[in-house]
Design a protein around this motif. Sequence first.
Motif: not given
Lengths: 816, 303
Positions: A19-24, A327-330, A334-337, A387-388
């Motif tokens: 997970x990148x920093x944004x999602x974290x 990385x960006x696609x994932x 992840x954001x929308x999930x 991602x889940x």
Amino acid sequence: MAQTKIDEELLRRIDALELDERILAWRKAMRAAPWKLFADRERYTVASWRATEGEDIQIRRAKLVANILDNIDIAILDFDALAGRSTPGVIGACTAIDVCGDYIPDLWKDTSEVNLTLNASAALDEESLEILRESARVFGGKTAPEMADKAWAEVLGTWPKDATDAKVKDPTLDAGIFGQVTSVPMWGKLLSKGLRSYIGEAQGHIDAFIQNRETDIDRLYFWKSAVIVCEAIIKHARRYAALAGELAAAETDPARRTQLLEIAETCMRVPEHPARSFHEALQSMAIVSACKVLEHPMHNNPHWGRGDQYLYPYFIRDITGGRVSLEKASSLLAELIGRWGTQIFVTNETQRESHQINFAINNVLLGGLGQDGEDASNELSYLFLHMVGLLQLSSPTVGVRWNRKTPDWLMRKAIKTNLATKGGIPLFQNDENMIRHYTDDGIPYEEAVEWCGLGCVYPCLPSRAEHYGAEGIAGFNLAAVLHLALHNGRGVTGKLIGLETGDPADFESFDALYDAFKQQHRYVLYRAFWLAAIARNVQHKYMRLPLISTIGLQASMDLGQDVLIPHPDYAMFGISDRAIIDVADALIAVKKLVFDDGKLTMAALMAALNANFDGPRGEEIRRMCLKQPKFGNDIDEVDLLAKDISEFSAGVIKSYDNAPFRPYMIAREGLAWHYYGGLGVGALPNGRKALEPLDDGSISPMRGADTNGPTAVIRSVLKAGFEDSYAHVLNQKFTSSILKSPESLDKLVTYTNAFFKNGGTHIQYNIADKEELLEAKRKPEEHRDLIVRIGGFSAYFVQLSPEIQDDVINRSEHLL
Amino acid sequence: MGDVKRALITNIQGYSIHDGPGIRTVVFFKGCSLGCAWCANPETISPQPQIGFIGNLCARCGKCLEACPENAVSMDEGKHRVDDSSCTACGKCVDACLYGALVRYGREMTVEEVFAAVRRDRMFYEPDGGVTASGGEPLLRAPFVRALFELCRADGIGTCVETSGCAAPEQLLEVLPVTGHVLFDLKLMDPGKHRQYTRQSNEMILQNARLAAAAGADILFRVPLIPTVNDDEGNIRQTAEFVKSVLKQPAVQLMPYHRLGDSKYRALNAPNRLAALEVMAPERLEAVRRAFIAEGVDCTISR
């Protein structure tokens, strides 16, 4: 056709993703955020409703939706790269008072605190509370659920409410589950065509209507409502574009400014126009889903459906063409999930009890057969699982569609994801069984193959309007029906719900009891179906869903007909008759103890049940009950009784004439309903105490009763067959020791494949965690099935000495 | 050896994933030629049926006293006691117990009954799983195992025997032709220590290992790794030497000591000679694995 070649290097790169920093940052904020209730929406429902009085209901509802989308507060939060939230909160909900009426009793209490959903309440300021109360004054008593309730009272007096109170059937109408509401929108069409084309489609129908001098004015109004809502969604997206532009202008961090400008640009493009990239596709869906929730904020879940299919062309083209980094696609995925997985709604009272969840159920179903009859699993299916696994959220419900062609790499990843999430995610469903069920029921293969998950395992088709649960019947509680048979027609509330089939103490044979159960079943179910048909005739007079109809169902657009008016060709009806295993175990215990072995009289058994196993012989009798054969141990007598109950119940359901609509289909889902169902059932002869939860899932053995190991459960399940049902829920629990090494993962894949190849329909693996083992130590009788296996050693957990149990508990900490 | 067609079985365990390739059903035979101090399944040692008592599940209701035809059960100050000299392990107390506190170890079964139980899980055996005869020492019941394995093979079910190696060579030779795999324990290389900890010398075991290897059996040697007992450098080296001397592709699997069997000693009211022994730290376990590899023996750890 040869299967598309999988890019194995891409799979390896996916395995390495974190997970990148944004999602974290989002996840941290989400976990810390207070859950908020936003009254905003109701301000615009009331204003619009007042302004449109006297207009056609379809136009009124469309204008109401447009008024919300034009005015409601919107936000792009710091960690958002995709715009589109149903509220400005990290976790927020709005109410559905315009849809369900005065359904939130908390509004009238002095505390200004409204229970949102299980374990979560939100405080309201005076102004917000007043907005909601005003909405309740305006809409209360006049909404579709309330009007249908009145119609029910006309025909059956208090019975509908009494039956609900006795938990014989659910949900209640004010749960807001209308036709198609819980179903999957036509995402593929949205992405490939864009909403502007929907407007063109509707306009074309309008022009033709005028030109051909058609007379069914409802259709004209429908298409006009479609135009209104599509324009409103486009405008809503532009509001986000404008907001992103403003935020960008004030932003000092160049990277974030670029991101905000990207949002602005993307929201000007989609959902109005076709998506050209994976990013635009997700952005389009984010906006439309938020709008869908705003049309009806209850149960209107942001389902993915077959996300790995319709998104795949965008994903793979961008990845292989280097237009987006993995990385960006994932991260966007992840954001929308995550956002959809944390959508909440304000429940009514019964939903709070029956669902036991905090988030709107949303479902993503991966893999499965494609139109060409080949397995369609792809790298995006793999990315979803990865991602889940990283996100570790309780929602969405993730399913894998198993078929004989499902590749091993997907199954291995799925089992690994089970471990990463400590079980349950993903669940597995038999694709072949599901498609066969649909085609056997006359659905063409090309439609059947596109089946999606609606709730946990209940299936739906994007090409049909799903009415499951929409008319006040989804769950039908067979254990409560048995309770009626054991109490001369009275439910747990003491009220007469069923037929007076006699005092059970007078039953002279097992068949007399079984017959009483069958009579109660037929009587209650036929009543429930009758009420459903009445609700079906009432609801659309007071409610329409132009947005959900337009984005949800091609037939609605083609026919000019809202989803709330069921069409004989497109409406699907379903029921989940549950607690078969509780009933089978209970009946077999009576048969053995009273009629075969003569260890108890029926009167003594009933006395123990009525005393909830208290009293001098209570516990002894309960233990005797527990010791009787239980489903899940490959014991013919009880397994075949479960089969018989299943077939009987299905037979009654199928005997009901639902004309002009399709017959009810049966899909026995489970989720957390067993808590709710249990509240309607007194002590049972299977040894379960009054009001305690029923068996989990829909065909899982009684808790702790499957003491012959996991394969015996499988054998029981396959023997009973349960072939009348599209779906079941079978939960199997393992201690982590059984899944520790790569080889043991592979063996669970083999096990799963074997189950499905032999006809299994659904399976879900749970990993017993530390807390569960601690509980097993405290309450051994409920956990007799837990097997500990380490190396060649094997023992039932409850048979271990306390010190050794502690050893095992400590080991469970080192799961991975 | 008693009736060829009947054997005492303590457990038939489906979905076994540590006892040979694939998914297997393990048949635990009762009766062992050894008595290892670390045995995790002590209920399989005696060749007689036994009653186990799980104290923490007992509700002291006294139903077992009423049920016992031999008056072998008593309650002394609330403590359940069984007089071993009069208990026939008939199991009546087990049937009467409503709390699951009594277990009968050992049920007499025919070859056909065991085969039927094994066959029930047939769907899980693809591609390389099947039945594993374990125990106790299954080779003590060689004719039974042979008959069982013949039925299995005729039905396309894979076979595997899990042995301590402590049996007469004829017994081994009777089973070898019908078993697909042999899981062969090597506990200690020093004969004296072997006798000290297992009650038997290892000569016949090593001889049988050579015999099996010479017969071309598919052997996996397994070392139950017991801290302070057999994890010393000398034993590792000697074990490695032995394995190298009999296998072209030498390999062993380590089975780390655990204390879980302690509950069963309590249930049997039998002394656990290693009750105080601590389990091995993961680092130490890994060091032993590396030591085997350094000796030229491939080494995995069973988990």
